[in-house]
Design an enzyme around this catalytic site. Structure first.
Site, PDB file in Angstrom:
ATOM      1  N   ARG A 157      50.442  43.055  27.562  1.00 41.22           N
ATOM      2  CA  ARG A 157      50.078  42.689  26.185  1.00 41.22           C
ATOM      3  C   ARG A 157      49.778  43.908  25.344  1.00 41.22           C
ATOM      4  NH1 ARG A 157      45.480  38.446  27.491  1.00 41.22           N
ATOM      5  NH2 ARG A 157      44.981  40.284  28.710  1.00 41.22           N
TER       6      ARG A 157
ATOM      7  N   LYS B 100      39.020  30.804  46.711  1.00 41.78           N
ATOM      8  CA  LYS B 100      39.455  31.612  47.858  1.00 41.78           C
ATOM      9  C   LYS B 100      39.350  30.816  49.153  1.00 41.78           C
ATOM     10  CE  LYS B 100      38.014  35.890  45.574  1.00 41.78           C
ATOM     11  NZ  LYS B 100      36.795  36.721  45.352  1.00 41.78           N
TER      12      LYS B 100
ATOM     13  N   ASP C 231      34.785  30.861  42.002  1.00 43.28           N
ATOM     14  CA  ASP C 231      35.734  31.852  42.527  1.00 43.28           C
ATOM     15  C   ASP C 231      35.805  31.773  44.056  1.00 43.28           C
ATOM     16  OD1 ASP C 231      37.233  34.544  42.325  1.00 43.28           O
ATOM     17  OD2 ASP C 231      35.520  35.038  43.594  1.00 43.28           O
TER      18      ASP C 231
END
Lengths: 430, 430
Positions: free
Chosen positions: A45, A203, A199
């Site tokens: 970006r 995982k 998070d």
């Protein structure tokens, strides 16, 4: 031999790490892979790269990377799930291999993505998605491939481990330790994703799908973060011979596969109880090997870049196989999971309270292993004297503990919310 | 897909483990490997197998296994180097892949064997040769393939670690702890191979060749065992904040690659300092990941069988590449290796001894970090009073320490051989 030609999408921390590491260890990597790994095109970006891209073409259009006929494999390091999914779809169409560290993408849609990839014959590598530089995906898929896994327990969120370590070492509050983690760049301004366990659940869902043939679905993971843990809990745990760690646990039980992420009391003699700071570690308990442990940096530019490069080198050697995830195993609901518990019950300091609590536990079939009630812990607030009553229980199913806690919580002597932390003995010293 | 057809040579502990594990996890292994792994022929010295071999043909002739046209891969689990070498040569001739756990074979002749295997295009797998069930070969060759390794430090002999752990926990003598290791089957009747560090040197040579491109040659490893370590040394080390571990250490230094196996003082806060009993652990410090650690069972039927099966499953997937070992790096001679030292100097208890020792050390350019001399440690023997003087030094090259020790040893006040144990801080808490 022809180089493996890489298209890199995303030049954030990890993307720049991949460029840097590949440049630094070029000769060694070429020798080990048997051919050169060459980044031919990069999209980001940002208007200009902040890193030397060598001869690679640079632009802002990821589609141009996928469609570049020179590109053999696309490395997705953009983050976010929508753009990453579009990039994956483009790779499917263009028959380009796909390497990613995007655990949110995998935890949400991984089963479907991997199935599509297998159908069209592209490889998908995702070593970077779990525990950064620690090659735990490879250990599960290959090193332990001859084993039936019995359980996994991992410190798989470095931010939470850093905060718990700071709270433990310096008796600091959660808020204070979180502020330090933010100041050091280990936690985001909005830390929810890390400290509420989301998070880690992503995982664990990935590890569980590989180890237990359970559907890759983070929403099936029972998820509790560390924000309610106090320095006092950590201190009581220590007095009882335990450390408090935020663990992702998956286990084969009768009735299904447990998948849960929560703060956990772990005996202090276990190696994983002594994994501190931002480090990650995963214990895998399997039928042939017993407990094995994998420890290292779970995040950061170069550790994550190392995992991406491991996938790329495997690909260069012709060694990557996209896993087939059947997902046939049932998930055990949390209410049926059996663990021991640490309870901290804030109760008015008067005779008979402990008896009432013990009666409720006994009625629910829960036996007590240890109690701590310290005179010096007595506090005076709002005209009453109260004290934390600490109870360590034997193993019982969560549903029984839920019922007992609901009853304890309604006792008039209990002045605040009861804290419950699950206790896992683990074993084999790992 | 066709099964991978295995010829198994050797039905000792590990051989029987392979048969058992393959039978137990057959469906899971077939699913993960993408094809069945089938033992079609077995050879063993014993007249009859003590394990159910399914449909496999059984005999005592290993040549028949290699020459069986059905056999794709030969698994060598006979032990010894001569017969194993002949079997390897036969596999070369017959173009059969070769999987082995024979560290002595590899450490002695591995470089030549792997070169020959590459030349004729057979795969050689040897995950079982180092640290049993811990997939450390795979971690070095694949998981960390994008990294330049800076150093490796490992507990790679479970027997020595068991003995040191028993000496440390129960203040037992070496002889006493060895006797227990023998009684439990952890040590051989002649324990030399384990307790004098020879086995660890073999394994370190293998790890070093993979990590540092140094010639695979165990005779280049400086090798010292644990037989001179006393319970007193372990106790003094503890008082100084260290544990005593028998480590294999390889390190990239200016001037060459260090390769050494010796008892080592490790700070007690390191994870590896807390690896106890027969367990193995290897720390790999590499440029991108920093320190990562791999822990698990280093020996035993099923852990070793797990490693053999990992190689076989890789082979079934078409994923095994015989490493190319250039061996171009120079080995640093031990005299040029720099470490810190723990010294135990048995000296008569009279004024001026410490001054003489300090002067010798100072003259050799060695500075002292700590000294312990305890009144309660004074002993009376043969009419003299003597006391162990414990000195911890700063880092210095081995040659300087050798010179200083030779001088100290000749002091009339020194009544017995000085004990030297090297000290390694390691780092990153691993």
């Amino acid at each position: 031999m022809e180089p493996l030609r890489i298209g890199l999408c995303g030049l954030g921390t990890v993307g720049r790490g991949v460029v840097e590491l590949l440049d630094r260890n070029r000769d060694l990597i070429t020798r080990r892979a048997g051919r050169e790994l060459r980044i031919v095109r990069v999209a980001s970006r940002t208007a200009r790269p902040e890193v030397d891209l060598g001869g690679a073409e640079f632009g802002t259009d990821v589609a141009a990377v996928v469609n570049d006929p020179r590109v053999d494999v696309v490395v997705e390091l953009m983050g976010g799930t929508d753009a990453a999914r579009r990039l994956f779809d483009a790779c499917l169409g263009a028959r380009k291999h796909f390497v990613t560290g995007n655990k949110a993408l995998l935890a949400g849609q991984g089963a479907h993505l991997l199935e599509q990839a297998r159908a069209v014959g592209i490889a998908v590598g995702f070593e970077a998605a779990v525990a950064g530089g620690v090659p735990i995906i490879k250990a599960l898929r290959e090193g332990l491939a001859g084993n039936a896994v019995e359980w996994i327990a991992g410190i798989i969120n470095g931010t939470s481990n850093f905060i718990l370590t700071a709270m433990s070492r310096e008796r600091r509050s959660f808020a204070d330790a979180l502020a330090e983690a933010q100041a050091r760049g280990y936690a985001e301004a909005d830390p929810t994703f890390d400290v509420e366990g989301i998070d880690a659940a992503h995982k664990l869902a990935i590890l569980s799908a590989l180890a237990f043939d359970v559907r890759l679905d983070a929403s099936a993971v029972f998820t509790e973060g560390i924000s309610r843990v106090t320095a006092e809990d950590i201190e009581y745990a220590r007095a009882l011979g335990y450390r408090v760690k935020h663990l992702g646990i998956a286990r084969r039980s009768t009735g299904g596969i447990e998948m849960r992420v929560h703060p956990t009391l772990v005996p202090e003699s276990r190696l994983i109880a002594n994994v501190d700071g931002v480090m990650n570690a995963v214990v895998v308990h399997s039928d042939a090997v017993g407990s094995s442990l994998y420890y290292g940096a779970g995040a950061g530019a170069l550790p994550s870049a190392s995992a991406v490069l491991a996938d790329l080198i495997d690909l260069a050697r012709g060694n990557i196989v996209t896993p087939r995830l059947h997902g046939g195993q049932r998930v055990l609901p949390m209410s049926a999971v059996e663990t021991a518990y640490y309870l901290r019950i804030p109760a008015v300091d008067q005779p008979g309270v402990l008896a009432k609590v013990a009666q409720i536990l006994s009625f629910a079939g829960i036996s007590i292993e240890a109690v701590i009630q310290r005179e010096q812990a007595i506090r005076k607030e709002a005209g009453r004297q109260w004290v934390p009553v600490i109870i360590l229980t034997h193993r019982v199913i969560e549903a029984a503990m839920d019922r007992a806690l609901a009853a304890i919580q309604t006792l008039p002597e209990v002045v605040d919310t009861v804290m419950r932390i699950r206790v896992e003995p683990l074993d084999d010293h790992a």
